[in-house]
Design a protein around this motif. Structure first.
Motif, mmCIF file in Angstrom:
data_model
loop_
_atom_site.group_PDB
_atom_site.id
_atom_site.type_symbol
_atom_site.label_atom_id
_atom_site.label_comp_id
_atom_site.label_asym_id
_atom_site.label_seq_id
_atom_site.Cartn_x
_atom_site.Cartn_y
_atom_site.Cartn_z
ATOM 1 N N ARG A 131 32.530 17.306 2.309
ATOM 2 C CA ARG A 131 33.711 16.826 3.033
ATOM 3 C C ARG A 131 34.934 17.706 2.793
ATOM 4 O O ARG A 131 35.712 17.973 3.702
ATOM 5 N N ARG A 132 35.127 18.162 1.562
ATOM 6 C CA ARG A 132 36.293 18.994 1.267
ATOM 7 C C ARG A 132 36.199 20.326 2.003
ATOM 8 O O ARG A 132 37.173 20.796 2.598
ATOM 9 N N GLU A 133 35.016 20.951 1.982
ATOM 10 C CA GLU A 133 34.833 22.218 2.689
ATOM 11 C C GLU A 133 35.023 22.035 4.190
ATOM 12 O O GLU A 133 35.655 22.867 4.858
ATOM 13 N N LEU A 134 34.480 20.962 4.739
ATOM 14 C CA LEU A 134 34.653 20.684 6.161
ATOM 15 C C LEU A 134 36.124 20.549 6.500
ATOM 16 O O LEU A 134 36.615 21.113 7.485
ATOM 17 N N GLY A 135 36.865 19.802 5.671
ATOM 18 C CA GLY A 135 38.275 19.574 5.958
ATOM 19 C C GLY A 135 39.128 20.811 5.782
ATOM 20 O O GLY A 135 39.912 21.182 6.664
ATOM 21 N N GLU A 136 38.967 21.500 4.640
ATOM 22 C CA GLU A 136 39.830 22.636 4.334
ATOM 23 C C GLU A 136 39.580 23.824 5.252
ATOM 24 O O GLU A 136 40.521 24.542 5.613
ATOM 25 N N ILE A 137 38.319 24.045 5.627
ATOM 26 C CA ILE A 137 37.978 25.247 6.381
ATOM 27 C C ILE A 137 37.801 24.962 7.867
ATOM 28 O O ILE A 137 38.420 25.593 8.718
ATOM 29 N N HIS A 138 36.956 24.003 8.213
ATOM 30 C CA HIS A 138 36.475 23.906 9.598
ATOM 31 C C HIS A 138 37.272 22.948 10.482
ATOM 32 O O HIS A 138 37.233 23.082 11.703
ATOM 33 N N LEU A 139 37.971 21.996 9.900
ATOM 34 C CA LEU A 139 38.744 21.065 10.733
ATOM 35 C C LEU A 139 40.182 21.512 10.947
ATOM 36 O O LEU A 139 40.854 21.038 11.870
ATOM 37 N N ARG A 140 40.652 22.413 10.116
ATOM 38 C CA ARG A 140 42.062 22.796 10.230
ATOM 39 C C ARG A 140 42.415 23.393 11.594
ATOM 40 O O ARG A 140 43.434 23.024 12.186
ATOM 41 N N PRO A 141 41.613 24.311 12.162
ATOM 42 C CA PRO A 141 41.962 24.801 13.506
ATOM 43 C C PRO A 141 41.934 23.694 14.558
ATOM 44 O O PRO A 141 42.765 23.694 15.476
ATOM 45 N N ALA A 142 40.986 22.758 14.443
ATOM 46 C CA ALA A 142 40.924 21.660 15.408
ATOM 47 C C ALA A 142 42.158 20.779 15.300
ATOM 48 O O ALA A 142 42.703 20.319 16.313
ATOM 49 N N HIS A 143 42.602 20.524 14.079
ATOM 50 C CA HIS A 143 43.813 19.720 13.898
ATOM 51 C C HIS A 143 45.011 20.417 14.540
ATOM 52 O O HIS A 143 45.853 19.766 15.183
ATOM 53 N N ALA A 144 45.095 21.730 14.379
ATOM 54 C CA ALA A 144 46.197 22.478 14.993
ATOM 55 C C ALA A 144 46.162 22.359 16.509
ATOM 56 O O ALA A 144 47.200 22.207 17.165
ATOM 57 N N ALA A 145 44.958 22.422 17.091
ATOM 58 C CA ALA A 145 44.831 22.286 18.543
ATOM 59 C C ALA A 145 45.203 20.885 18.994
ATOM 60 O O ALA A 145 45.883 20.701 20.011
ATOM 61 N N ALA A 146 44.743 19.874 18.250
ATOM 62 C CA ALA A 146 45.058 18.487 18.610
ATOM 63 C C ALA A 146 46.560 18.243 18.577
ATOM 64 O O ALA A 146 47.119 17.546 19.433
ATOM 65 N N ARG A 147 47.212 18.818 17.589
ATOM 66 C CA ARG A 147 48.642 18.572 17.405
ATOM 67 C C ARG A 147 49.478 19.114 18.555
ATOM 68 O O ARG A 147 50.544 18.575 18.860
ATOM 69 N N VAL A 148 49.012 20.189 19.206
ATOM 70 C CA VAL A 148 49.767 20.725 20.348
ATOM 71 C C VAL A 148 49.216 20.211 21.673
ATOM 72 O O VAL A 148 49.527 20.747 22.734
ATOM 73 N N GLY A 149 48.393 19.167 21.614
ATOM 74 C CA GLY A 149 48.005 18.466 22.830
ATOM 75 C C GLY A 149 46.842 19.045 23.582
ATOM 76 O O GLY A 149 46.759 18.897 24.809
ATOM 77 N N VAL A 150 45.897 19.692 22.888
ATOM 78 C CA VAL A 150 44.739 20.241 23.586
ATOM 79 C C VAL A 150 44.061 19.144 24.405
ATOM 80 O O VAL A 150 43.939 17.992 23.972
ATOM 81 N N ALA A 151 43.635 19.483 25.614
ATOM 82 C CA ALA A 151 43.079 18.475 26.520
ATOM 83 C C ALA A 151 41.703 18.011 26.098
ATOM 84 O O ALA A 151 41.321 16.866 26.377
ATOM 85 N N GLY A 152 40.940 18.903 25.438
ATOM 86 C CA GLY A 152 39.581 18.518 25.089
ATOM 87 C C GLY A 152 39.022 19.334 23.953
ATOM 88 O O GLY A 152 39.531 20.403 23.600
ATOM 89 N N PHE A 153 37.965 18.810 23.375
ATOM 90 C CA PHE A 153 37.165 19.524 22.386
ATOM 91 C C PHE A 153 35.731 19.573 22.881
ATOM 92 O O PHE A 153 35.265 18.654 23.561
ATOM 93 N N MET A 154 35.024 20.624 22.506
ATOM 94 C CA MET A 154 33.595 20.706 22.782
ATOM 95 C C MET A 154 32.833 20.452 21.493
ATOM 96 O O MET A 154 33.045 21.139 20.494
#
Length: 766
Positions: free
Chosen positions: A230-253
């Protein structure tokens, strides 16, 4: 024209199922008859079956997998007609709800006439968020002017294994750099800063891919599981997705891979619990192509696969058969009808955000104002120049006017080798394109530039001039030159004769393709045949400059021992030749390695931010000969972090938006101005947690006058100083060592930064 604006519940069941299906390959939906676009029986059957459609993928797509080219595809000036033929049929013979037009834009619109940009890894080398945003806006304007609504855009994958063929689609191995550039991409393409913003007629909605962990696949194999905690997933792989979500990205794949055994397209904790319930984001989740059908290894039948994905939070399929079984899944009680309504509501919500429902429909911009093609090309050229990284130079560079050059190697005059994967066919001739050979010939004169290929990318040249004969040609070319430039590396070239998987990845043994989806390698060593080319040039007794054009990190230790200068360039796009020539001749290179290049093959993992180890490493390889992220030879440039005393900010203030300012002084002792990226690294010290060796806290671009110094401020806030263990930033007391120079460990002059608790202390210092 006024469009209907229904609620999900008001639609018939079959129409709702149609709204979450995206089965068509759009290039099969339209044919040209007597010079006009006509819809096909394939489209008619689909509209009749569902009473409408949620989205159509790839009406404009052109590449070898789709078998679409300049002879049979949709030319740029006819795009709106092709889209209109589909839209008119869907609205006239369906439920009246417009369809979303979805296209790929991995590095430019993947359509005939689309501007091809440098790949993401090249933008990572430039580390320029502002330029990335400009490029994204230009691509969006180009796409929306043609009628596209939604662009599928790579950027979430974090490059953790250089064996992975899709490394070129990643911005970096570092999550902070990936986050900064994916947020810039979303802002540029959507023209938005939050999910509440509508997307206007000069922009497109972004579906960012891939969520999540695809860059950590076992063995670097595409779509393999990500065995991360969970820590590796959060620190490495979710951070770019969080950045996209925060600026209102319309979708994720949702990605192909699983995370700890749970497929991403069936991962309710990820697609609902994390991105929606915890982050408060509520856009559209699209499955990757055929990903729901692939759940058959986790479910007994298609209806169960469909229920798994829908319940997890997938709203829109891509080419899957399984989602057509949703009616059966509801009848069998495998999933609630309300869950389907939730997904339909999100698809309709995206159509509203794009202006397709209610009021006036927005199928195509009423007054399109695309960025002129020449401006996009200029931006792409600037990005290509920023992507050039000088690693070594023993005084050979810059090349001097009047010299005679030998330009050798398999990538010296191969435009396709510069372009990256998923590139549409280019028009010929293309006056904006250049290879290293043509660009140097233009500068020095064709009579002063000798050329020999020497080898293929993976092996010796075949045929009567192959083998030792081809290497003799290299010796002859180099022997009559002052300097030899050996252009090596890889390619993501696809041909119309290749064998493809059902999702478009290269499936068969591509003879000389070394990169791209489906082209994972067991070895990242530079092939021996390419080293033989360099050895042949070296034997002529002239200085050798190696230029490595590639889409993945390579083990370059053996090459470095053979050459006098080394330049690395992630696939830079059509203008890459001129970008390389400018770096070799004018000293314009400002890029930094966006990922770590290992010291030798098999020395993995290798990322600069791997956790510190108590192990001694390998007994047969000096791992410290690696080239870490941020590596660059920038002559006459010095960086110094101001201050010596510890800098402090309270955790409570950090959580409320406070920031800590640090300043880096950048001195340019040279005679020309320099534009470059300035990184700031850190190491977190938390009791009970093994630290990462170093992390990229932030990066800024700076322009420094000749003989001058520029002060580059860094305002370090929650993103930079907080903990990302949960996948979103959390303020917590911590002590950090911070520095700005290339060392992998904190140097003696590293600055201490303290995020303190309510008593003014940190756990590390108690």
């Amino acid at each position: 024209m006024t469009r209907p604006d229904p609620s999900a519940a008001a639609l018939p069941l079959r129409t709702r199922i149609g709204q979450v299906n995206q089965r068509l390959k759009g290039w099969e939906a339209v044919r040209w008859v007597d010079g006009a676009p006509r819809v096909t029986d394939v489209l008619r059957r689909e509209v009749d079956r569902w009473g409408g459609l949620g989205a159509v993928y790839g009406v404009l797509r052109a590449d070898p997998w789709s078998a679409v080219h300049w002879g049979n595809g949709v030319p740029p000036e006819r795009s709106a007609e092709a889209y209109a033929a589909v839209q008119d049929h869907v609205t006239a013979y369906g439920d009246g709800i417009p369809v979303l037009f979805v296209e790929e834009a991995p590095h430019g619109l993947m359509a005939l006439g689309g501007t091809t940009l440098p790949v993401n890894l090249a933008l990572g080398a430039g580390m320029d968020a502002d330029l990335t945003e400009e490029l994204a806006a230009a691509v969006a304007a180009e796409a929306r002017a043609r009628g596209t609504h939604v662009a599928l855009v790579s950027g979430l994958d974090v490059l953790r294994d250089p064996r992975w063929g899709r490394a070129e689609e990643c911005f970096s191995e570092d999550p902070a750099l990936a986050a900064a550039l994916v947020a810039a991409t979303v802002r540029g393409m959507q023209g938005t800063t939050s999910a509440s913003d509508s997307i206007d007629a000069a922009h497109v909605a972004v579906v960012a891919k891939h969520l999540a962990g695809q860059g950590a696949g076992i063995g670097g194999r595409n779509g393999s599981g990500a065995p991360v905690g969970r820590r590796e997933l959060g620190e490495i792989h979710l951070r770019p997705a969080h950045a996209a979500a925060r600026v209102g990205v319309a979708g994720f794949m949702a990605a192909y891979n699983d995370v700890d055994g749970v497929p991403c397209s069936a991962n309710e904790e990820l697609l609902t619990g994390t991105i929606r319930e915890r982050w408060g984001w509520d856009g559209v989740v699209m499955a990757d192509g055929t990903a729901i059908d692939r759940l058959r290894d986790s479910a007994p039948d298609p209806a169960r696969s469909a229920a798994l994905a829908l319940r997890a939070g997938v709203d829109l399929s891509l080419w899957d058969e399984a989602f057509t079984h949703l009616g059966t899944a509801i009848e069998r009680g495998l999933v609630d009808e309300a869950v389907l309504d939730r997904a339909v509501g999100r698809v309709l919500g995206l159509k509203r955000r794009l202006g397709l429902l209610g009021a006036v429909g927005g199928d195509a911009p009423e007054d399109p104002a695309p960025v002129p093609a020449r401006d996009v090309v200029a931006l792409a050229g600037r990005a290509a120049r920023q992507a050039v990284v000088v690693v070594d130079d023993d005084g050979v560079l810059p090349l001097r006017p009047g010299q005679t050059l030998a330009v050798v190697g398999p990538n010296a005059d191969d435009l396709d080798a510069q372009l990256g994967d998923y590139t549409p066919p280019r028009p010929t001739p293309d006056p904006a394109a250049s290879t290293v050979l043509t660009a140097l010939a233009a500068r020095f004169g064709a009579d002063r530039v000798r050329h020999a290929t020497g080898s293929r990318l993976r092996g010796p040249l075949d045929g009567p001039t192959g083998g030792s004969g081809a290497l003799d040609e290299v010796r002859a070319a180099a022997g009559g030159a002052d300097v030899c430039v050996a252009v090596l590396g890889g390619t993501s070239r696809r041909t119309y004769e290749d064998e493809f998987a059902d999702n478009g990845a290269v499936a068969g043994p591509a003879p000389d393709t070394t990169n791209g989806e489906g082209v994972d390698l067991s070895s990242v060593a530079l092939p021996e045949a390419q080293l033989d080319v360099v050895r042949a040039a070296r034997s002529a007794g002239v200085p050798v400059v190696a230029v490595v054009l590639d889409g993945r990190p390579r083990a370059l230790t053996a090459l470095r021992e053979l050459v006098d200068a080394l330049v690395v360039v992630p696939f830079p796009g059509p203008s890459g030749g001129e970008a390389v020539a400018a770096a070799l001749c004018d000293g314009t290179a400002s890029g930094r390695l966006p990922a770590t290049f290992p010291a030798a093959d098999g020395v993995l993992p290798v990322a600069h931010d791997e956790r510190m180890e108590t192990a001694r490493g390998y007994v047969d390889v000096d791992v410290l000969r690696r080239l870490p992220l941020g590596t660059a030879l920038l002559p006459d440039v010095a960086l110094r972090l101001r201050g010596a005393e510890p800098a402090t900010v309270p955790a409570a203030g950090l959580a409320d938006g406070a920031a800590l300012r640090l300043v880096v002084d950048v001195t340019n002792a040279g005679t020309v101005p320099r534009s470059l990226s300035v990184p700031l690294y850190g190491r977190r010290h938390e009791p009970g947690i093994r630290p990462r060796r170093r992390q990229l806290l932030a990066v800024r671009r700076a322009t420094v006058p000749a003989g001058g110094t520029a002060a580059v401020p860094f305002d370090l806030g929650l993103d930079e100083l907080g903990s990302w263990a949960s996948g979103e930033p959390v303020a917590a007391p911590v002590t950090l060592s911070v520095w700005c120079t290339p060392e992998p460990d904190p140097p003696s002059d590293a600055r201490t930064v303290r995020v303190t608790d309510q008593n003014g202390a940190t756990p590390w210092e108690r």
